[in-house]
Scaffold this active site. Structure first.
Site, PDB file in Angstrom:
ATOM      1  CB  SER A 126      -0.850  -0.026   1.270  1.00  0.00           C
ATOM      2  OG  SER A 126      -1.443   1.230   1.492  1.00  0.00           O
ATOM      3  CE1 TYR A 150      -3.726  -2.876   5.716  1.00  0.00           C
ATOM      4  CE2 TYR A 150      -3.206  -0.583   5.209  1.00  0.00           C
ATOM      5  CZ  TYR A 150      -3.545  -1.861   4.786  1.00  0.00           C
ATOM      6  OH  TYR A 150      -3.690  -2.114   3.442  1.00  0.00           O
ATOM      7  CE  LYS A 154      -1.313  -4.580   3.415  1.00  0.00           C
ATOM      8  NZ  LYS A 154      -1.626  -5.873   2.817  1.00  0.00           N
TER       9      LYS A 154
HETATM   10  P1  NAD Z   1     -10.813  -7.381   1.315  1.00  0.00           P
HETATM   11  O1  NAD Z   1     -11.015  -7.402   2.779  1.00  0.00           O
HETATM   12  O2  NAD Z   1     -12.012  -7.173   0.439  1.00  0.00           O
HETATM   13  O3  NAD Z   1     -10.083  -8.735   0.842  1.00  0.00           O
HETATM   14  C1  NAD Z   1      -9.198  -9.442   1.673  1.00  0.00           C
HETATM   15  C2  NAD Z   1      -9.584 -10.905   1.604  1.00  0.00           C
HETATM   16  O4  NAD Z   1      -8.681 -11.667   2.415  1.00  0.00           O
HETATM   17  C3  NAD Z   1     -10.999 -11.166   2.124  1.00  0.00           C
HETATM   18  O5  NAD Z   1     -11.691 -11.994   1.225  1.00  0.00           O
HETATM   19  C4  NAD Z   1     -10.754 -11.866   3.466  1.00  0.00           C
HETATM   20  O6  NAD Z   1     -11.811 -12.741   3.796  1.00  0.00           O
HETATM   21  C5  NAD Z   1      -9.438 -12.571   3.196  1.00  0.00           C
HETATM   22  N1  NAD Z   1      -8.645 -12.873   4.397  1.00  0.00           N
HETATM   23  C6  NAD Z   1      -8.305 -12.019   5.389  1.00  0.00           C
HETATM   24  N2  NAD Z   1      -7.545 -12.664   6.303  1.00  0.00           N
HETATM   25  C7  NAD Z   1      -7.398 -13.944   5.862  1.00  0.00           C
HETATM   26  C8  NAD Z   1      -6.719 -15.073   6.375  1.00  0.00           C
HETATM   27  N3  NAD Z   1      -6.047 -15.044   7.527  1.00  0.00           N
HETATM   28  N4  NAD Z   1      -6.766 -16.219   5.659  1.00  0.00           N
HETATM   29  C9  NAD Z   1      -7.452 -16.290   4.483  1.00  0.00           C
HETATM   30  N5  NAD Z   1      -8.113 -15.247   3.971  1.00  0.00           N
HETATM   31  C10 NAD Z   1      -8.090 -14.077   4.651  1.00  0.00           C
HETATM   32  O7  NAD Z   1      -9.717  -6.269   0.996  1.00  0.00           O
HETATM   33  P2  NAD Z   1      -9.204  -5.707  -0.393  1.00  0.00           P
HETATM   34  O8  NAD Z   1      -9.576  -4.269  -0.446  1.00  0.00           O
HETATM   35  O9  NAD Z   1      -9.566  -6.574  -1.510  1.00  0.00           O
HETATM   36  O10 NAD Z   1      -7.631  -5.741  -0.127  1.00  0.00           O
HETATM   37  C11 NAD Z   1      -6.824  -6.823  -0.560  1.00  0.00           C
HETATM   38  C12 NAD Z   1      -5.398  -6.572  -0.123  1.00  0.00           C
HETATM   39  O11 NAD Z   1      -4.940  -5.333  -0.642  1.00  0.00           O
HETATM   40  C13 NAD Z   1      -5.220  -6.498   1.404  1.00  0.00           C
HETATM   41  O12 NAD Z   1      -4.005  -7.130   1.735  1.00  0.00           O
HETATM   42  C14 NAD Z   1      -5.144  -5.007   1.655  1.00  0.00           C
HETATM   43  O13 NAD Z   1      -4.405  -4.713   2.815  1.00  0.00           O
HETATM   44  C15 NAD Z   1      -4.437  -4.522   0.401  1.00  0.00           C
HETATM   45  N6  NAD Z   1      -4.716  -3.115   0.106  1.00  0.00           N
HETATM   46  C16 NAD Z   1      -6.016  -2.687   0.004  1.00  0.00           C
HETATM   47  C17 NAD Z   1      -6.283  -1.353  -0.234  1.00  0.00           C
HETATM   48  C18 NAD Z   1      -7.704  -0.837  -0.322  1.00  0.00           C
HETATM   49  O14 NAD Z   1      -7.915   0.359  -0.180  1.00  0.00           O
HETATM   50  N7  NAD Z   1      -8.712  -1.684  -0.588  1.00  0.00           N
HETATM   51  C19 NAD Z   1      -5.227  -0.445  -0.401  1.00  0.00           C
HETATM   52  C20 NAD Z   1      -3.915  -0.913  -0.307  1.00  0.00           C
HETATM   53  C21 NAD Z   1      -3.675  -2.251  -0.055  1.00  0.00           C
HETATM   54  C1  UD1 Z   2      -7.020   5.204   3.846  1.00  0.00           C
HETATM   55  C2  UD1 Z   2      -6.075   4.569   4.844  1.00  0.00           C
HETATM   56  C3  UD1 Z   2      -4.847   4.038   4.133  1.00  0.00           C
HETATM   57  C4  UD1 Z   2      -5.238   3.111   2.994  1.00  0.00           C
HETATM   58  C5  UD1 Z   2      -6.145   3.891   2.036  1.00  0.00           C
HETATM   59  C6  UD1 Z   2      -6.569   3.133   0.811  1.00  0.00           C
HETATM   60  C7  UD1 Z   2      -6.454   5.892   6.906  1.00  0.00           C
HETATM   61  C8  UD1 Z   2      -5.869   6.869   7.871  1.00  0.00           C
HETATM   62  N1  UD1 Z   2      -5.686   5.569   5.834  1.00  0.00           N
HETATM   63  O1  UD1 Z   2      -6.360   6.312   3.337  1.00  0.00           O
HETATM   64  O2  UD1 Z   2      -4.014   3.339   5.022  1.00  0.00           O
HETATM   65  O3  UD1 Z   2      -4.082   2.658   2.297  1.00  0.00           O
HETATM   66  O4  UD1 Z   2      -7.304   4.302   2.780  1.00  0.00           O
HETATM   67  O5  UD1 Z   2      -7.653   2.326   1.054  1.00  0.00           O
HETATM   68  O6  UD1 Z   2      -7.553   5.396   7.100  1.00  0.00           O
HETATM   69  N2  UD1 Z   2     -12.766  11.427   3.517  1.00  0.00           N
HETATM   70  C9  UD1 Z   2     -13.810  12.257   3.884  1.00  0.00           C
HETATM   71  N3  UD1 Z   2     -14.944  11.676   4.401  1.00  0.00           N
HETATM   72  C10 UD1 Z   2     -15.083  10.330   4.555  1.00  0.00           C
HETATM   73  C11 UD1 Z   2     -14.002   9.493   4.180  1.00  0.00           C
HETATM   74  C12 UD1 Z   2     -12.852  10.082   3.677  1.00  0.00           C
HETATM   75  O7  UD1 Z   2     -13.732  13.475   3.758  1.00  0.00           O
HETATM   76  O8  UD1 Z   2     -16.124   9.873   5.057  1.00  0.00           O
HETATM   77  C13 UD1 Z   2     -11.540  12.030   2.932  1.00  0.00           C
HETATM   78  C14 UD1 Z   2     -10.273  11.788   3.725  1.00  0.00           C
HETATM   79  O9  UD1 Z   2     -10.076  12.779   4.682  1.00  0.00           O
HETATM   80  C15 UD1 Z   2      -9.220  11.788   2.608  1.00  0.00           C
HETATM   81  C16 UD1 Z   2      -9.969  11.219   1.402  1.00  0.00           C
HETATM   82  O10 UD1 Z   2     -11.351  11.420   1.668  1.00  0.00           O
HETATM   83  O11 UD1 Z   2      -8.826  13.103   2.309  1.00  0.00           O
HETATM   84  C17 UD1 Z   2      -9.720   9.737   1.165  1.00  0.00           C
HETATM   85  O12 UD1 Z   2      -9.957   9.031   2.362  1.00  0.00           O
HETATM   86  P1  UD1 Z   2      -9.926   7.420   2.408  1.00  0.00           P
HETATM   87  O13 UD1 Z   2     -10.806   6.888   1.333  1.00  0.00           O
HETATM   88  O14 UD1 Z   2     -10.232   7.026   3.792  1.00  0.00           O
HETATM   89  O15 UD1 Z   2      -8.439   7.049   2.018  1.00  0.00           O
HETATM   90  P2  UD1 Z   2      -7.023   7.515   2.632  1.00  0.00           P
HETATM   91  O16 UD1 Z   2      -7.205   8.568   3.653  1.00  0.00           O
HETATM   92  O17 UD1 Z   2      -6.150   7.846   1.493  1.00  0.00           O
END
Ligand code: NAD
Ligand code: UD1
Length: 340
Positions: A126, A150, A154
């Site tokens: 991330s 978190y 990572k």
């Molecule tokens: P998500 O929660 O939708 O998907 C994660 C999946 O992993 C789920 O299906 C969950 O059931 C499964 N899981 C969790 N723990 C497990 C375990 N111990 N064993 C087996 N399965 C398990 O999340 P996502 O948004 O699809 O994110 C996927 C990956 O990308 C995560 O590692 C997350 O940290 C990373 N990531 C997500 C974002 C975001 O904003 N969505 C941003 C940066 C990184």
């Molecule tokens: C969050 C996570 C980050 C993760 C990223 C991607 C935190 C502190 N950080 O970051 O670790 O990698 O998501 O999924 O949670 N906002 C509003 N109102 C809302 C929600 C968000 O104004 O109800 C604003 C926030 O202040 C920010 C922007 O929208 O400026 C995006 O927020 P968000 O979607 O939560 O993502 P990140 O803050 O980038």
């Protein structure tokens, strides 16, 4: 003999979209998930969308023996590792849960891969590993500094992967640093289904649009940005999913441990996102200004040059397309996969 890519966390938001793109690219896959934050229905819908069945194995990545047996049974030499917990706030309240699930889970996976002689891994990192920006856009050589548990998980997993590669150069690794994934598959059949109140901007706005929430809370309009609201790099989840297909193609051809940003390279403010989503819905959505959210930074976005140069990949979908696709999914499935 069976020869598949194992997708841990493949029932989740990014995982399910990546499964579609892997199948479309001709790969065979198997999903391994404990459904802690997802629903098996997502896999059923991926099968329908691609008209192709694949094994879905219920299991926890911390169960090394089960994971090893699964890798061997399907002769998986490549793993795309999404499985993990991702709620930043919860990670501060219960850090042990996060270190256990994310770090111990990834160590277990590496042990299982070694036992099964699987040496290719794509990992979901991330942009959070960059911490407070020293310069923007973030390039991959920006200093790494996590600011919450978190983010620490990572960064720790990244370090474990780098060390694993140094000691065992046969491991081919792609560490993908995602910016802000949002949107949904254009079919409206799969998308993000957050449990409880969403923390992230786009799923929250989507629930305002369905009437599940009364108004968007804008966390601060006094940042040093053009309109005062926070700026982020929103990337369509299908573009992100395609980035994984490109990363697999790359590591199958190249040795090494690659770190690469997957972002669009452009920033959008909260007000710009609200405006684009309102356009997709066809009416102005209610909002109110609130105090800044602790831990937020004013702005961050990716330098996406490395992905373009090495992976021949770039995000192509606009903010308007992201909002239109997200809205199609949300309006067709206001309660996610529940009750289907
Ligand atoms: P998500 O929660 O939708 O998907 C994660 C999946 O992993 C789920 O299906 C969950 O059931 C499964 N899981 C969790 N723990 C497990 C375990 N111990 N064993 C087996 N399965 C398990 O999340 P996502 O948004 O699809 O994110 C996927 C990956 O990308 C995560 O590692 C997350 O940290 C990373 N990531 C997500 C974002 C975001 O904003 N969505 C941003 C940066 C990184
Ligand atoms: C969050 C996570 C980050 C993760 C990223 C991607 C935190 C502190 N950080 O970051 O670790 O990698 O998501 O999924 O949670 N906002 C509003 N109102 C809302 C929600 C968000 O104004 O109800 C604003 C926030 O202040 C920010 C922007 O929208 O400026 C995006 O927020 P968000 O979607 O939560 O993502 P990140 O803050 O980038």
């Amino acid at each position: 003999m069976d020869n598949r890519i194992l997708v841990t966390g493949g029932a989740g938001y990014i995982g399910s979209h990546t499964c579609v793109e892997l199948l479309n690219a001709g790969y065979d896959i198997a999903v391994y998930d404990n459904f802690i934050n997802s629903d098996p229905e997502a896999c059923a819908r991926v099968m329908q969308l691609c008209d192709k069945a694949f094994p879905v194995i219920e299991g926890d990545v911390r169960d090394t023996a089960h994971l090893t047996a699964t890798l061997k049974a399907h002769n998986c030499k490549t793993v795309v590792h999404f499985a993990g917990l991702k709620a930043v706030g919860e990670s501060s309240e219960d850090p042990v849960k996060y270190y256990d699930n994310n770090v111990a889970g990834s160590l277990s996976l590496l042990k299982a891969m070694q036992a099964a002689e699987a040496t290719n891994i794509v990992f979901s990192s991330s942009a959070t590993v960059y911490g407070e920006p020293e310069f923007l856009p973030y390039t991959e050589d920006h200093p790494l500094r996590a600011t919450n548990p978190y983010g620490q998980t990572k960064l720790m997993i990244e370090n474990i992967l780098r060390d694993t590669h140094s000691a065992n150069p046969q491991f081919r690794i792609a560490i993908l640093r995602y910016f802000n994934p949002c949107g949904a598959h254009q079919s409206g059949r799969i998308g993000e289904a957050p449990k409880g109140v969403p923390n992230n901007l786009m799923p929250y706005i989507a629930q305002v649009a369905t009437g599940q929430r009364d108004a968007l809370n804008i966390w601060g309009n006094d940042y040093p940005t053009p309109d005062g609201t926070g700026i982020r790099d929103y990337i369509h989840v299908v573009d992100l999913a395609k980035g994984h297909v490109s990363a697999i193609a790359y590591i199958l051809e190249h040795e090494g441990c690659l770190e690469v940003n997957l972002g669009s390279g452009r920033g959008a403010s909260v007000l710009e996102v609200l405006k684009a989503f309102s356009k997709a819905v066809g009416r102005d959505l209610p909002s109110r200004i609130k105090a800044r959210r602790p831990g937020d930074v004013a702005a961050y976005y990716a330098n996406a040059d490395k992905a373009r140069a090495l992976l021949n990949w770039q995000a192509s979908r606009s903010l308007d397309e992201i909002c239109a696709d997200h809205w199609r999914w949300q309006s067709n499935n206001p309660n996610g996969y529940e009750g289907t």
